[in-house]
Design a protein around this motif. Structure first.
Motif, PDB file in Angstrom:
ATOM      1  N   VAL A  29     116.137 -18.773 -27.251  1.00 44.11           N
ATOM      2  CA  VAL A  29     115.885 -19.431 -28.011  1.00 44.11           C
ATOM      3  C   VAL A  29     115.488 -17.676 -29.329  1.00 44.11           C
ATOM      4  O   VAL A  29     114.777 -16.754 -28.920  1.00 44.11           O
ATOM      5  CB  VAL A  29     114.734 -20.007 -28.093  1.00 44.11           C
ATOM      6  CG1 VAL A  29     113.175 -19.298 -27.761  1.00 44.11           C
ATOM      7  CG2 VAL A  29     114.525 -20.581 -29.480  1.00 44.11           C
ATOM      8  N   GLN A  30     115.048 -18.132 -30.436  1.00 42.82           N
ATOM      9  CA  GLN A  30     115.401 -16.607 -31.180  1.00 42.82           C
ATOM     10  C   GLN A  30     113.809 -16.572 -31.868  1.00 42.82           C
ATOM     11  O   GLN A  30     113.184 -17.421 -31.281  1.00 42.82           O
ATOM     12  CB  GLN A  30     116.176 -16.950 -33.036  1.00 42.82           C
ATOM     13  CG  GLN A  30     117.709 -16.968 -32.612  1.00 42.82           C
ATOM     14  CD  GLN A  30     118.235 -16.238 -33.902  1.00 42.82           C
ATOM     15  OE1 GLN A  30     117.102 -17.069 -35.330  1.00 42.82           O
ATOM     16  NE2 GLN A  30     119.277 -15.833 -34.525  1.00 42.82           N
ATOM     17  N   VAL A  86     113.085 -14.944 -25.415  1.00 39.40           N
ATOM     18  CA  VAL A  86     113.275 -14.827 -26.748  1.00 39.40           C
ATOM     19  C   VAL A  86     114.061 -13.530 -27.469  1.00 39.40           C
ATOM     20  O   VAL A  86     113.457 -12.375 -26.940  1.00 39.40           O
ATOM     21  CB  VAL A  86     111.717 -15.062 -27.040  1.00 39.40           C
ATOM     22  CG1 VAL A  86     111.441 -15.112 -28.764  1.00 39.40           C
ATOM     23  CG2 VAL A  86     111.190 -16.343 -26.395  1.00 39.40           C
ATOM     24  N   ASN A 100     105.950 -22.970 -29.223  1.00 39.25           N
ATOM     25  CA  ASN A 100     106.310 -22.970 -31.279  1.00 39.25           C
ATOM     26  C   ASN A 100     105.932 -21.437 -31.461  1.00 39.25           C
ATOM     27  O   ASN A 100     105.090 -20.445 -30.775  1.00 39.25           O
ATOM     28  CB  ASN A 100     105.584 -23.783 -31.753  1.00 39.25           C
ATOM     29  CG  ASN A 100     105.146 -24.627 -31.646  1.00 39.25           C
ATOM     30  OD1 ASN A 100     106.161 -25.714 -31.352  1.00 39.25           O
ATOM     31  ND2 ASN A 100     104.519 -25.895 -31.443  1.00 39.25           N
ATOM     32  N   LYS A 153     107.804 -15.339 -29.170  1.00 37.00           N
ATOM     33  CA  LYS A 153     107.623 -14.454 -29.528  1.00 37.00           C
ATOM     34  C   LYS A 153     108.546 -13.604 -28.285  1.00 37.00           C
ATOM     35  O   LYS A 153     108.735 -13.890 -27.313  1.00 37.00           O
ATOM     36  CB  LYS A 153     106.707 -13.197 -29.544  1.00 37.00           C
ATOM     37  CG  LYS A 153     105.016 -14.071 -30.816  1.00 37.00           C
ATOM     38  CD  LYS A 153     104.204 -13.035 -30.402  1.00 37.00           C
ATOM     39  CE  LYS A 153     103.321 -13.793 -31.528  1.00 37.00           C
ATOM     40  NZ  LYS A 153     101.893 -13.512 -31.044  1.00 37.00           N
ATOM     41  N   GLY A 160     110.314 -16.722 -33.330  1.00 34.91           N
ATOM     42  CA  GLY A 160     109.929 -17.202 -34.590  1.00 34.91           C
ATOM     43  C   GLY A 160     110.413 -19.411 -33.764  1.00 34.91           C
ATOM     44  O   GLY A 160     109.779 -20.213 -34.817  1.00 34.91           O
ATOM     45  N   GLY A 161     111.161 -19.061 -33.047  1.00 40.19           N
ATOM     46  CA  GLY A 161     111.860 -20.641 -32.668  1.00 40.19           C
ATOM     47  C   GLY A 161     110.536 -21.608 -31.406  1.00 40.19           C
ATOM     48  O   GLY A 161     109.095 -20.688 -31.046  1.00 40.19           O
ATOM     49  N   SER A 162     110.862 -22.421 -31.251  1.00 37.68           N
ATOM     50  CA  SER A 162     110.119 -23.800 -30.137  1.00 37.68           C
ATOM     51  C   SER A 162     111.678 -23.514 -28.828  1.00 37.68           C
ATOM     52  O   SER A 162     112.395 -23.802 -29.465  1.00 37.68           O
ATOM     53  CB  SER A 162     109.582 -24.482 -31.042  1.00 37.68           C
ATOM     54  OG  SER A 162     108.621 -24.629 -31.691  1.00 37.68           O
ATOM     55  N   LEU A 163     110.709 -24.295 -28.271  1.00 39.37           N
ATOM     56  CA  LEU A 163     111.513 -24.810 -27.116  1.00 39.37           C
ATOM     57  C   LEU A 163     109.967 -25.447 -26.122  1.00 39.37           C
ATOM     58  O   LEU A 163     109.143 -25.543 -25.695  1.00 39.37           O
ATOM     59  CB  LEU A 163     110.987 -23.803 -25.954  1.00 39.37           C
ATOM     60  CG  LEU A 163     112.518 -22.677 -26.061  1.00 39.37           C
ATOM     61  CD1 LEU A 163     112.692 -21.698 -24.813  1.00 39.37           C
ATOM     62  CD2 LEU A 163     114.393 -23.470 -25.764  1.00 39.37           C
ATOM     63  N   ARG A 204      99.383 -21.593 -30.256  1.00 39.28           N
ATOM     64  CA  ARG A 204     100.798 -21.303 -30.178  1.00 39.28           C
ATOM     65  C   ARG A 204     101.762 -22.743 -29.785  1.00 39.28           C
ATOM     66  O   ARG A 204     102.771 -23.135 -29.489  1.00 39.28           O
ATOM     67  CB  ARG A 204     101.499 -19.689 -30.611  1.00 39.28           C
ATOM     68  CG  ARG A 204     101.386 -18.893 -31.195  1.00 39.28           C
ATOM     69  CD  ARG A 204     101.704 -17.689 -30.491  1.00 39.28           C
ATOM     70  NE  ARG A 204     101.843 -16.902 -29.654  1.00 39.28           N
ATOM     71  CZ  ARG A 204     102.654 -16.770 -28.510  1.00 39.28           C
ATOM     72  NH1 ARG A 204     104.026 -17.178 -29.022  1.00 39.28           N
ATOM     73  NH2 ARG A 204     102.309 -16.187 -27.959  1.00 39.28           N
TER      74      ARG A 204
END
Length: 121
Positions: A12-13, A119, A83, A86, A15-18, A66
């Motif tokens: 994930v980039q 990330v 969320n 980083k 700022g993204g979420s998993l 987060r």
């Protein structure tokens, strides 16, 4: 036998979420606390978050605000909603359950095999 299986990791980039899941299965009697740890390459494993059987939660300072840990006792599953990810959150995430097998009063720690979270910046 008791098994814990994590899922939900991925790339994930920033700022993204998993959302990670950890499902416990087998001859489970009672699940006490469940925790999430992580290990980045070249680093020691570190504790990330934990949740008691009553639903009380605790977080490492690095993820507070987060990440959210929750559990579904009916499904013997613990979740980690992540969320604002980083690059420093990259690592293998492991869950641990403190579990007593059916018919036993003794609790033991059981670990899952881990799920990779990467990330990108």
């Amino acid at each position: 036998q008791v098994q814990l299986v994590e899922s939900g990791g991925g790339l994930v980039q920033a700022g993204g979420s998993l959302r990670l899941s950890c499902a416990a299965s087998g001859t489970i009697g009672t699940i006490n606390s469940m925790v999430w740890d992580r290990q980045a390459p070249g680093n020691r494993r570190e504790w990330v978050a934990g949740i008691t059987s009553e639903g009380s939660t605790n977080y490492a300072d690095s993820v507070k605000g987060r990440f959210t840990v929750s559990r579904d006792n009916a499904k013997n599953t613990v979740y980690l909603q992540m969320n604002g990810l980083k690059p420093e959150d990259t690592g293998v995430y492991y869950c641990k359950g403190t579990i007593a097998r059916k018919g036993s009063a003794f609790f033991y720690d059981y670990w899952g095999q881990g799920t990779q979270v990467t990330v990108s910046s």
